[in-house]
Design an enzyme around this catalytic site. Structure first.
Site, PDB file in Angstrom:
ATOM      1  N   PRO A  26       0.776  -1.246   0.000  1.00  0.00           N
ATOM      2  CA  PRO A  26       0.000   0.000   0.000  1.00  0.00           C
ATOM      3  C   PRO A  26       0.806   1.295   0.000  1.00  0.00           C
ATOM      4  O   PRO A  26       0.779   2.085   0.944  1.00  0.00           O
ATOM      5  CB  PRO A  26      -0.832  -0.135   1.276  1.00  0.00           C
ATOM      6  CG  PRO A  26       0.040  -0.926   2.196  1.00  0.00           C
ATOM      7  CD  PRO A  26       0.756  -1.913   1.302  1.00  0.00           C
ATOM      8  N   CYS A  27       1.474   1.564  -1.099  1.00  0.00           N
ATOM      9  CA  CYS A  27       2.234   2.805  -1.230  1.00  0.00           C
ATOM     10  C   CYS A  27       1.316   4.029  -1.225  1.00  0.00           C
ATOM     11  O   CYS A  27       1.756   5.131  -0.911  1.00  0.00           O
ATOM     12  CB  CYS A  27       3.101   2.777  -2.479  1.00  0.00           C
ATOM     13  SG  CYS A  27       2.206   2.457  -4.000  1.00  0.00           S
ATOM     14  N   HIS A  28       0.037   3.824  -1.527  1.00  0.00           N
ATOM     15  CA  HIS A  28      -0.916   4.942  -1.520  1.00  0.00           C
ATOM     16  C   HIS A  28      -1.145   5.486  -0.110  1.00  0.00           C
ATOM     17  O   HIS A  28      -1.664   6.580   0.044  1.00  0.00           O
ATOM     18  CB  HIS A  28      -2.251   4.507  -2.150  1.00  0.00           C
ATOM     19  CG  HIS A  28      -2.888   3.340  -1.482  1.00  0.00           C
ATOM     20  ND1 HIS A  28      -2.524   2.040  -1.778  1.00  0.00           N
ATOM     21  CD2 HIS A  28      -3.839   3.273  -0.528  1.00  0.00           C
ATOM     22  CE1 HIS A  28      -3.248   1.217  -1.034  1.00  0.00           C
ATOM     23  NE2 HIS A  28      -4.048   1.937  -0.257  1.00  0.00           N
TER      24      HIS A  28
END
Length: 172
Positions: free
Chosen positions: A136-138
């Site tokens: 989950p880089c977001h």
């Protein structure tokens, strides 16, 4: 090494999944900035074959459907990194520790991997994440609270964060 790929639709656009026989090695929006580069890196590792069905890709597609319906907050599809340096992979592993509905800044990730002076390198590594959404880089934003960048478009980052805020309230 044989690599298998399949494209499928999500509420946020078309994605491509690439898998070995038993692990997912790439999940990317087809219009993301790093998509062509990641595909080229994978082609150097093995032959890419389009398939109409693959059990690992079917599993992630099913989990993503559940995720977008608010019924899944943890992905169980087995993954492996075929791209990235050991530093980049350590950043991606740290990202997987972030809880759904939470956000942190790039500096926080640098501290998580015990490289507090490497904030810019962390940001670069995040931009090369080969497993969108499930790594989950977001969930990483700038220190000033602004969204920062997102390889797959800021509108998607906004939508993912908004969606996860809703999921968090239903699973809490």
């Amino acid at each position: 090494m044989k690599l298998y790929f399949q494209d499928f639709q999500t509420p946020l656009g078309e994605m491509c999944a690439v898998a070995t026989q038993d692990t997912l090695v790439m999940l990317s929006f087809k219009d993301s900035k790093d998509y062509p580069t990641t595909i080229q890196k994978l082609k150097k590792r093995g032959s890419l074959t389009r398939v109409s069905h693959h059990p690992i890709i079917a599993q992630i597609a099913s989990e993503l459907t559940a995720y977008f319906y608010g019924e899944c907050s943890i992905f169980k599809t087995p993954t492996r990194y075929l791209t990235g340096t050991s530093f980049q992979q350590s950043v991606w592993e740290a990202l997987q520790q972030l809880k759904i509905g939470s956000t942190v800044n790039y500096s926080h990730i640098a501290h998580m991997i015990e490289r507090p002076q490497s904030t810019r390198a962390v940001a670069t590594a995040i931009g090369h994440n080969p497993l969108s959404i499930i790594v989950p880089c977001h969930r990483v934003i700038r220190k000033d609270g602004q969204l920062g960048g997102f390889n797959s478009g800021l509108y998607r980052k906004k939508q993912l964060l908004k969606h996860e805020a809703r999921i968090k309230t239903t699973i809490s």
